[in-house]
Design a protein around this motif. Structure first.
Motif, PDB file in Angstrom:
ATOM      1  N   GLY A  69       0.673  -1.263   0.013  1.00 39.46           N
ATOM      2  CA  GLY A  69      -0.001   0.008  -0.030  1.00 39.46           C
ATOM      3  C   GLY A  69       0.764   1.056   0.172  1.00 39.46           C
ATOM      4  N   GLU A  70       2.083   1.427  -0.483  1.00 44.87           N
ATOM      5  CA  GLU A  70       3.195   2.498  -0.424  1.00 44.87           C
ATOM      6  C   GLU A  70       3.281   3.129  -1.887  1.00 44.87           C
ATOM      7  OE1 GLU A  70       3.870   4.165   2.127  1.00 44.87           O
ATOM      8  OE2 GLU A  70       3.440   3.003   3.699  1.00 44.87           O
ATOM      9  N   GLY A  71       1.955   3.374  -2.520  1.00 45.61           N
ATOM     10  CA  GLY A  71       2.232   3.906  -3.777  1.00 45.61           C
ATOM     11  C   GLY A  71       3.003   5.029  -3.919  1.00 45.61           C
ATOM     12  N   GLN A  72       2.944   5.915  -2.821  1.00 45.27           N
ATOM     13  CA  GLN A  72       3.450   7.219  -2.774  1.00 45.27           C
ATOM     14  C   GLN A  72       4.895   6.974  -2.789  1.00 45.27           C
ATOM     15  OE1 GLN A  72       2.646   9.956   0.192  1.00 45.27           O
ATOM     16  NE2 GLN A  72       3.128  11.712  -0.838  1.00 45.27           N
ATOM     17  N   LEU A  73       5.483   6.174  -2.047  1.00 43.95           N
ATOM     18  CA  LEU A  73       6.952   5.651  -1.838  1.00 43.95           C
ATOM     19  C   LEU A  73       7.274   5.254  -3.061  1.00 43.95           C
ATOM     20  CD1 LEU A  73       7.297   4.674   1.875  1.00 43.95           C
ATOM     21  CD2 LEU A  73       8.379   6.521   1.053  1.00 43.95           C
ATOM     22  N   ARG A  74       6.788   4.366  -3.655  1.00 44.65           N
ATOM     23  CA  ARG A  74       7.139   3.730  -4.900  1.00 44.65           C
ATOM     24  C   ARG A  74       7.325   4.639  -5.794  1.00 44.65           C
ATOM     25  NH1 ARG A  74       3.771  -0.594  -3.592  1.00 44.65           N
ATOM     26  NH2 ARG A  74       2.058   0.528  -4.468  1.00 44.65           N
ATOM     27  N   GLN A  75       6.428   5.819  -5.973  1.00 50.12           N
ATOM     28  CA  GLN A  75       6.648   7.006  -6.831  1.00 50.12           C
ATOM     29  C   GLN A  75       7.783   7.642  -6.661  1.00 50.12           C
ATOM     30  OE1 GLN A  75       2.808   9.075  -6.875  1.00 50.12           O
ATOM     31  NE2 GLN A  75       1.949   7.597  -8.217  1.00 50.12           N
ATOM     32  N   MET A  76       8.062   7.959  -5.343  1.00 49.27           N
ATOM     33  CA  MET A  76       9.324   8.724  -4.877  1.00 49.27           C
ATOM     34  C   MET A  76      10.591   7.978  -5.271  1.00 49.27           C
ATOM     35  SD  MET A  76       8.076   9.983  -1.143  1.00 49.27           S
ATOM     36  CE  MET A  76       9.415  10.865  -0.736  1.00 49.27           C
ATOM     37  N   LEU A  77      10.429   6.595  -5.161  1.00 48.37           N
ATOM     38  CA  LEU A  77      11.667   5.834  -5.589  1.00 48.37           C
ATOM     39  C   LEU A  77      11.819   5.813  -7.133  1.00 48.37           C
ATOM     40  CD1 LEU A  77      11.228   2.820  -3.028  1.00 48.37           C
ATOM     41  CD2 LEU A  77      13.228   4.310  -3.111  1.00 48.37           C
ATOM     42  N   VAL A  78      10.952   5.753  -7.933  1.00 42.12           N
ATOM     43  CA  VAL A  78      10.995   5.899  -9.179  1.00 42.12           C
ATOM     44  C   VAL A  78      11.476   7.073  -9.706  1.00 42.12           C
ATOM     45  CG1 VAL A  78       9.765   5.914 -11.425  1.00 42.12           C
ATOM     46  CG2 VAL A  78       9.324   3.954  -9.735  1.00 42.12           C
ATOM     47  N   GLN A  79      11.151   8.314  -9.047  1.00 40.71           N
ATOM     48  CA  GLN A  79      11.726   9.759  -9.514  1.00 40.71           C
ATOM     49  C   GLN A  79      12.895   9.733  -8.954  1.00 40.71           C
ATOM     50  OE1 GLN A  79      10.163  11.938 -11.369  1.00 40.71           O
ATOM     51  NE2 GLN A  79       8.260  10.216 -11.468  1.00 40.71           N
ATOM     52  N   HIS A  80      13.583   9.342  -7.977  1.00 36.69           N
ATOM     53  CA  HIS A  80      14.770   9.325  -7.456  1.00 36.69           C
ATOM     54  C   HIS A  80      15.796   8.623  -8.676  1.00 36.69           C
ATOM     55  CE1 HIS A  80      13.926  11.058  -3.626  1.00 36.69           C
ATOM     56  NE2 HIS A  80      15.099  11.546  -3.739  1.00 36.69           N
ATOM     57  N   CYS A  81      15.233   7.303  -9.074  1.00 37.43           N
ATOM     58  CA  CYS A  81      16.121   6.672  -9.934  1.00 37.43           C
ATOM     59  C   CYS A  81      16.115   7.542 -11.342  1.00 37.43           C
ATOM     60  CB  CYS A  81      15.497   5.188  -9.992  1.00 37.43           C
ATOM     61  SG  CYS A  81      15.246   3.988  -8.827  1.00 37.43           S
ATOM     62  N   LEU A  82      14.938   7.808 -11.566  1.00 34.63           N
ATOM     63  CA  LEU A  82      15.142   8.668 -12.913  1.00 34.63           C
ATOM     64  C   LEU A  82      16.140   9.734 -12.947  1.00 34.63           C
ATOM     65  CD1 LEU A  82      11.339   8.597 -13.981  1.00 34.63           C
ATOM     66  CD2 LEU A  82      13.106   6.998 -14.777  1.00 34.63           C
ATOM     67  N   ALA A  83      15.923  10.510 -11.888  1.00 35.12           N
ATOM     68  CA  ALA A  83      16.818  11.682 -11.481  1.00 35.12           C
ATOM     69  C   ALA A  83      18.372  11.099 -11.637  1.00 35.12           C
ATOM     70  CB  ALA A  83      16.300  12.634 -10.223  1.00 35.12           C
ATOM     71  N   TRP A  84      18.714  10.103 -10.672  1.00 33.54           N
ATOM     72  CA  TRP A  84      19.923   9.816 -10.717  1.00 33.54           C
ATOM     73  C   TRP A  84      20.374   9.557 -12.255  1.00 33.54           C
ATOM     74  CZ3 TRP A  84      22.086   5.128 -12.194  1.00 33.54           C
ATOM     75  CH2 TRP A  84      23.419   4.772 -11.733  1.00 33.54           C
ATOM     76  N   ALA A  85      19.631   8.600 -12.961  1.00 32.37           N
ATOM     77  CA  ALA A  85      20.069   8.321 -14.328  1.00 32.37           C
ATOM     78  C   ALA A  85      20.085   9.615 -15.253  1.00 32.37           C
ATOM     79  CB  ALA A  85      18.801   7.369 -14.877  1.00 32.37           C
ATOM     80  N   ARG A  86      19.322  10.296 -15.160  1.00 30.60           N
ATOM     81  CA  ARG A  86      19.565  11.704 -15.759  1.00 30.60           C
ATOM     82  C   ARG A  86      20.650  12.075 -15.576  1.00 30.60           C
ATOM     83  NH1 ARG A  86      13.848  12.528 -14.720  1.00 30.60           N
ATOM     84  NH2 ARG A  86      12.522  12.026 -16.630  1.00 30.60           N
ATOM     85  N   ARG A  87      21.153  12.418 -14.253  1.00 35.07           N
ATOM     86  CA  ARG A  87      22.758  13.007 -14.087  1.00 35.07           C
ATOM     87  C   ARG A  87      23.505  12.155 -14.716  1.00 35.07           C
ATOM     88  NH1 ARG A  87      19.984  13.627  -9.226  1.00 35.07           N
ATOM     89  NH2 ARG A  87      21.059  11.765  -8.241  1.00 35.07           N
ATOM     90  N   LYS A  88      23.591  10.949 -14.740  1.00 33.24           N
ATOM     91  CA  LYS A  88      24.481  10.086 -15.435  1.00 33.24           C
ATOM     92  C   LYS A  88      24.441  10.171 -16.989  1.00 33.24           C
ATOM     93  CE  LYS A  88      26.328   8.075 -11.793  1.00 33.24           C
ATOM     94  NZ  LYS A  88      27.472   7.886 -11.470  1.00 33.24           N
ATOM     95  N   GLY A  89      23.709  10.674 -17.517  1.00 31.79           N
ATOM     96  CA  GLY A  89      23.624  10.883 -18.809  1.00 31.79           C
ATOM     97  C   GLY A  89      22.306  10.201 -19.591  1.00 31.79           C
ATOM     98  N   ALA A  90      21.488   9.380 -18.957  1.00 28.82           N
ATOM     99  CA  ALA A  90      20.604   8.808 -19.550  1.00 28.82           C
ATOM    100  C   ALA A  90      19.296   9.437 -20.030  1.00 28.82           C
ATOM    101  CB  ALA A  90      19.885   7.518 -18.726  1.00 28.82           C
ATOM    102  N   ARG A  91      19.040   9.307 -21.079  1.00 30.44           N
ATOM    103  CA  ARG A  91      17.729   9.706 -21.763  1.00 30.44           C
ATOM    104  C   ARG A  91      16.520   8.773 -22.103  1.00 30.44           C
ATOM    105  NH1 ARG A  91      19.694  13.001 -19.432  1.00 30.44           N
ATOM    106  NH2 ARG A  91      20.560  15.063 -20.073  1.00 30.44           N
ATOM    107  N   ASP A  92      16.793   7.346 -22.087  1.00 27.42           N
ATOM    108  CA  ASP A  92      15.682   6.436 -22.136  1.00 27.42           C
ATOM    109  C   ASP A  92      15.860   5.704 -21.051  1.00 27.42           C
ATOM    110  OD1 ASP A  92      15.271   7.339 -25.108  1.00 27.42           O
ATOM    111  OD2 ASP A  92      17.023   5.919 -25.692  1.00 27.42           O
ATOM    112  N   PHE A  93      14.346   5.183 -20.766  1.00 20.98           N
ATOM    113  CA  PHE A  93      14.192   4.461 -19.409  1.00 20.98           C
ATOM    114  C   PHE A  93      13.347   3.152 -19.770  1.00 20.98           C
ATOM    115  CE2 PHE A  93      14.787   8.895 -18.652  1.00 20.98           C
ATOM    116  CZ  PHE A  93      15.639   8.971 -17.996  1.00 20.98           C
ATOM    117  N   GLU A  94      13.475   2.234 -18.902  1.00 18.22           N
ATOM    118  CA  GLU A  94      12.863   0.988 -18.806  1.00 18.22           C
ATOM    119  C   GLU A  94      12.614   0.374 -17.426  1.00 18.22           C
ATOM    120  OE1 GLU A  94      14.208  -2.101 -21.221  1.00 18.22           O
ATOM    121  OE2 GLU A  94      15.670  -0.868 -22.302  1.00 18.22           O
ATOM    122  N   MET A  95      11.729  -0.319 -17.125  1.00 17.46           N
ATOM    123  CA  MET A  95      11.238  -1.116 -16.007  1.00 17.46           C
ATOM    124  C   MET A  95      11.151  -2.437 -16.039  1.00 17.46           C
ATOM    125  SD  MET A  95       8.914   1.415 -13.586  1.00 17.46           S
ATOM    126  CE  MET A  95       9.009   0.391 -12.192  1.00 17.46           C
TER     127      MET A  95
END
Length: 113
Positions: A87-113
């Motif tokens: 039941g922690e949908g908001q935390l899942r969203q926060m984790l995904v957003q942190h993953c995406l931000a980290w990957a963008r800082r590393k140069g990624a522009r395409d993402f998969e799950m």
């Protein structure tokens, strides 16, 4: 309530085992050595979710090398693990957003799950 996302640590391994309900033999894909190795790699981001200092989930994102047929030089990012307490949908969203931000800082522009 204070919800935070932070970088994962070696100490989180036990929390992850308890979270997935497999304390004696955490999913075949993860050993403590593999967990420590992931934490040390530059192409892997490991994040932990906490609420009031209590562990509630984690996510792992990995950069893939450039696809040889791609027109860009940018790596792809793949979220390989995403797990939170029920039941922690908001935390899942926060984790995904942190993953995406980290990957963008590393140069990624395409993402998969």
């Amino acid at each position: 309530m204070s919800r935070t996302i932070r970088m994962g640590t070696v100490a989180d391994f036990q929390n992850i085992k308890e979270l997935v309900g497999n304390p004696d033999n955490l999913m075949d894909e993860w050993s403590k050595e593999q967990w420590v190795s992931a934490l040390e790699r530059d192409d892997v981001g490991v994040f932990a979710a906490e609420e009031e200092g209590v562990f509630h989930g984690y996510a792992v994102v990995r950069l893939n090398k450039k696809d040889p047929v791609s027109l860009t030089e940018k790596p792809r990012a793949l979220i390989t693990h995403l797990c939170t307490t029920s039941g922690e949908g908001q935390l899942r969203q926060m984790l995904v957003q942190h993953c995406l931000a980290w990957a963008r800082r590393k140069g990624a522009r395409d993402f998969e799950m």
